[in-house]
Design an enzyme around this catalytic site. Sequence first.
Site, short mmCIF file in Angstrom:
data_model
loop_
_atom_site.label_atom_id
_atom_site.label_comp_id
_atom_site.label_asym_id
_atom_site.label_seq_id
_atom_site.Cartn_x
_atom_site.Cartn_y
_atom_site.Cartn_z
N SER A 142 -1.70 -2.56 -3.39
CA SER A 142 -0.55 -3.09 -4.22
C SER A 142 0.29 -1.74 -4.75
O SER A 142 1.27 -1.97 -5.29
CB SER A 142 -1.10 -3.80 -5.41
OG SER A 142 -1.61 -5.05 -5.05
N LYS A 194 3.75 -1.86 -3.64
CA LYS A 194 4.57 -2.86 -4.49
C LYS A 194 5.69 -1.97 -5.20
O LYS A 194 6.90 -2.39 -5.33
CB LYS A 194 3.94 -3.84 -5.47
CG LYS A 194 3.17 -4.68 -4.59
CD LYS A 194 2.49 -5.46 -5.66
CE LYS A 194 1.26 -6.50 -4.95
NZ LYS A 194 0.43 -7.14 -5.89
N TYR A 211 4.28 -8.17 4.21
CA TYR A 211 3.49 -8.16 3.02
C TYR A 211 2.15 -7.32 3.33
O TYR A 211 1.67 -6.44 2.83
CB TYR A 211 3.47 -9.24 2.06
CG TYR A 211 2.43 -8.77 0.74
CD1 TYR A 211 2.79 -8.24 -0.10
CD2 TYR A 211 1.05 -9.64 0.78
CE1 TYR A 211 1.96 -8.10 -1.37
CE2 TYR A 211 0.08 -9.35 -0.29
CZ TYR A 211 0.81 -8.36 -1.38
OH TYR A 211 -0.30 -8.28 -2.49
N TYR A 226 -1.78 -5.23 -13.87
CA TYR A 226 -2.20 -6.75 -14.43
C TYR A 226 -2.48 -6.93 -15.59
O TYR A 226 -1.94 -6.49 -16.53
CB TYR A 226 -2.84 -7.16 -13.12
CG TYR A 226 -2.62 -6.73 -11.76
CD1 TYR A 226 -1.54 -7.27 -11.15
CD2 TYR A 226 -3.38 -5.81 -10.99
CE1 TYR A 226 -1.31 -6.70 -10.08
CE2 TYR A 226 -3.06 -5.24 -9.78
CZ TYR A 226 -2.00 -5.79 -9.31
OH TYR A 226 -1.80 -5.16 -8.41
N VAL A 247 -6.18 -2.39 -5.16
CA VAL A 247 -7.61 -2.84 -4.93
C VAL A 247 -8.16 -1.81 -3.74
O VAL A 247 -9.44 -1.79 -3.79
CB VAL A 247 -7.86 -4.18 -4.47
CG1 VAL A 247 -7.57 -5.12 -5.53
CG2 VAL A 247 -7.10 -4.57 -3.22
N1 GLN Z 1 -3.62 -6.95 -0.46
C1 GLN Z 1 -4.15 -7.41 -1.91
C2 GLN Z 1 -3.59 -8.85 -2.22
O1 GLN Z 1 -2.46 -9.12 -1.71
C3 GLN Z 1 -3.66 -6.52 -2.93
C4 GLN Z 1 -4.01 -6.74 -4.12
C5 GLN Z 1 -4.05 -5.49 -5.08
O2 GLN Z 1 -3.88 -4.38 -4.74
N2 GLN Z 1 -4.09 -5.73 -6.18
O3 GLN Z 1 -4.19 -9.66 -2.69
#
Ligand code: GLN
Length: 300
Positions: free
Chosen positions: A57, A60, A184, A236, A254
């Site tokens: 993530s 992003k 994505y 988050y 993650v």
């Molecule tokens: N690839 C993970 C997802 O889309 C990324 C989530 C994350 O890093 N928080 O669920």
Amino acid sequence: MDEISLEVSKRRDRGRVADYIPALARVDPSQFGLAVFTTDGQLFSSGDAHVAFSIQSISKVFSLTMALGSIGDSLWRRVGREPSGNSFNSIVLLEHEKGIPRNPFINPGALVVTDVLLSSLAPRETIGEILQFMRVLSGSEQILVDPGVASAEKATGFRNIAHANFLKSCGNLLSPPEHVLGVYFHQCAIAMDCTQLARAGGFLAAAGRNPTTGLSVVSAEKARCINSLMMTCGHYDGSGDFAFRVGLPSKSGVGGGILAVVPGVASVVAWSPGLNTQGNSALGIAALEMLARRMNWSVF
Ligand code: GLN
């Protein structure tokens, strides 16, 4: 930084490595890396700062930067700017808010951002553009997408698939959901080490300019906006606690990485694969807390 590496390596509260795909589940949880890249172009690193990990993530932040560069503030008609108080993959808010995701860092928000990038290019080219952006920002041509991670994301990404279909039903995706999801999953699967990622995030600490090349990546105003979203939404439902403990704009993934920004001073990456219950690196947060305290880097 070496003292912090040593100290966190002794900790037992390392969290749990993400296990939704084998490629992440088998990462050695004992690893820890730290890199600091200053706005005057100096790089400092410690521990496993040269081991590549899945940026997940954290990508992003960079897709948002590209989307803002391409369509500017009109993005905010399709994505909000409020923390969600929910996990990164929570579905519950999206229907209430009629398909307008709360912010660009929860998964549905990131899918809308990726849709913006796809509006003028084919999926394969869009992945290429994102990868090239990361290579230019980090000054490293070796950065690649891990194909095993990308295909495993696709095979297990049922919630993301649900988000994309729901967004499409609300008219908030222009491209076909499978194209948006494909891009994505690939952006999440980019592999980078702490030093490369710290260099790539340098523009956020340097008012939008890449500290190595001096070239403008985004305007100072846009860099400020991205930092504000990282502060309020970057972890988050753990964003408030991160602001409380560390006090820096930052974004987690993650894969266990965290990119933090000390405005005007440095970009910092901490990486350790074990996650807390909100999906943020347990030792990464602990290390950034120590570093911010010792350097008096909190923005508050
Ligand atoms: N690839 C993970 C997802 O889309 C990324 C989530 C994350 O890093 N928080 O669920």
